[in-house]
Design an enzyme around this catalytic site. Structure first.
Site, mmCIF file in Angstrom:
data_model
loop_
_atom_site.group_PDB
_atom_site.id
_atom_site.type_symbol
_atom_site.label_atom_id
_atom_site.label_comp_id
_atom_site.label_asym_id
_atom_site.label_seq_id
_atom_site.Cartn_x
_atom_site.Cartn_y
_atom_site.Cartn_z
ATOM 1 N N GLU A 41 0.846 -1.186 0.000
ATOM 2 C CA GLU A 41 0.000 0.000 0.000
ATOM 3 C C GLU A 41 0.888 1.245 0.000
ATOM 4 O O GLU A 41 1.949 1.265 0.617
ATOM 5 C CB GLU A 41 -0.887 -0.020 1.250
ATOM 6 C CG GLU A 41 -1.894 1.099 1.351
ATOM 7 C CD GLU A 41 -2.748 1.015 2.612
ATOM 8 O OE1 GLU A 41 -3.824 1.622 2.640
ATOM 9 O OE2 GLU A 41 -2.341 0.314 3.564
ATOM 10 N N LYS A 121 -9.985 1.056 -2.115
ATOM 11 C CA LYS A 121 -10.055 0.613 -0.723
ATOM 12 C C LYS A 121 -11.384 1.017 -0.089
ATOM 13 O O LYS A 121 -11.758 2.197 -0.104
ATOM 14 C CB LYS A 121 -8.884 1.217 0.063
ATOM 15 C CG LYS A 121 -8.773 0.754 1.508
ATOM 16 C CD LYS A 121 -7.547 1.383 2.165
ATOM 17 C CE LYS A 121 -7.356 0.890 3.597
ATOM 18 N NZ LYS A 121 -6.141 1.502 4.214
ATOM 19 N N CYS A 163 -5.112 -3.703 3.064
ATOM 20 C CA CYS A 163 -4.777 -3.426 4.461
ATOM 21 C C CYS A 163 -5.950 -3.602 5.427
ATOM 22 O O CYS A 163 -6.303 -4.728 5.770
ATOM 23 C CB CYS A 163 -4.186 -2.014 4.564
ATOM 24 S SG CYS A 163 -3.168 -1.739 6.046
#
Length: 278
Positions: A41, A121, A163
């Protein structure tokens, strides 16, 4: 055989040129054949104020970072899951509070340099952590994604998360049967020490798929500490490769026969679809 899964681990800085050089250095060391390579990321820009990402945000398919990624994928014959980079919203995505925001987009390029997927995301990291940073609020600069994304590859169906998404198993449960789950991350050292490996192992077991997790590592320019431990889990939950710290990469074989055997012996997907609703 087109069977390799790779996670690259770097300590990204606020210098895009430096970070791309780090990535190319790792790509140069890999075998000269198609591989699925996952970057962390914020691979292109990290360790500055969150708002600084707004200054380097690009329109989709139009910007120097994306041009460089496409070129690297083609030059090194790799499928690259490009961690995340800030992508500007379309005007239709904007609202009164979104003018200075971007999507944390994970773009995928095939080994011909063609972008084949984009995942934004969904779960933003708005939490307090007992570390040097203390408080994180991604939503101050980042727009949440709204779509679950998978793509087809030489390694079967690949699911994309980023994440903090890792903590929400329902996201993966809504995907079709996965062969690989990719997890670009910048996990903090504190949360990584507590939860990184258990979460990754659980996702591999639940979904009976390979998990390829690429994480930032070390102490960054702004004092933020990331956990490293980029790794690959098997569909049986075995840790196949792990890099605790420092820059580098890990790789593992993709075994289609192993996938089939595990699913035949324990047909979780079949049982899930056959059950009555709760």
């Amino acid at each position: 055989m087109m069977t390799d899964l790779v996670a690259i681990q770097i300590t990204s800085t606020p210098s895009i040129e430096h970070n791309l050089t780090l990535i190319e250095h790792q790509l140069r060391q890999l075998a000269d054949k198609p591989q699925l390579v996952v970057l962390p990321e914020c691979f292109a820009f990290f360790g500055a104020r969150d708002k600084a990402q707004i200054d380097i945000a690009e329109m989709l398919d139009n910007g120097p970072i994306q041009t460089a990624l496409s070129a690297l994928a083609k030059r090194y014959n790799k499928w690259i899951v490009a961690g995340t980079l800030p992508i500007k919203p379309l005007k239709s995505d904007n609202d009164s509070g979104a003018k200075a925001k971007f999507y944390a987009a994970s773009l995928v390029y095939d080994n011909g340099g063609v972008r084949v997927s984009r995942y934004d995301k969904i779960h933003l990291f708005d939490v307090s952590v007992n570390d040097n940073t203390g408080h994180y609020k991604e939503s101050a600069t980042t727009l949440p994604g709204e779509h679950i994304i998978t793509f087809e590859s030489p390694w079967g169906t690949v699911g994309q998360i980023v994440c903090y998404d890792l903590r929400f198993p329902e996201l993966m449960q809504k995907m079709p049967q996965l062969d690989v789950l990719v997890v670009p991350s910048a996990f903090t050292r504190r949360t990584g020490e507590a939860h990184w490996h258990p979460l990754l192992q659980a996702r591999s077991i639940e979904n009976q798929c390979y998990v390829v997790a690429s994480d930032q590592t070390g102490v960054h320019n702004n004092g933020r500490e990331t956990y490293g431990n980029s790794c690959i889990y098997s569909p049986w939950g075995e840790l196949l490769a792990n890099l605790p710290a420092n820059e580098g990469w890990v790789a593992a074989k993709y075994d289609k026969t192993l996938l089939a055997n595990i699913r035949n012996e324990m047909p979780i997907q079949q049982h899930k679809h056959n059950r009555k609703p709760f």
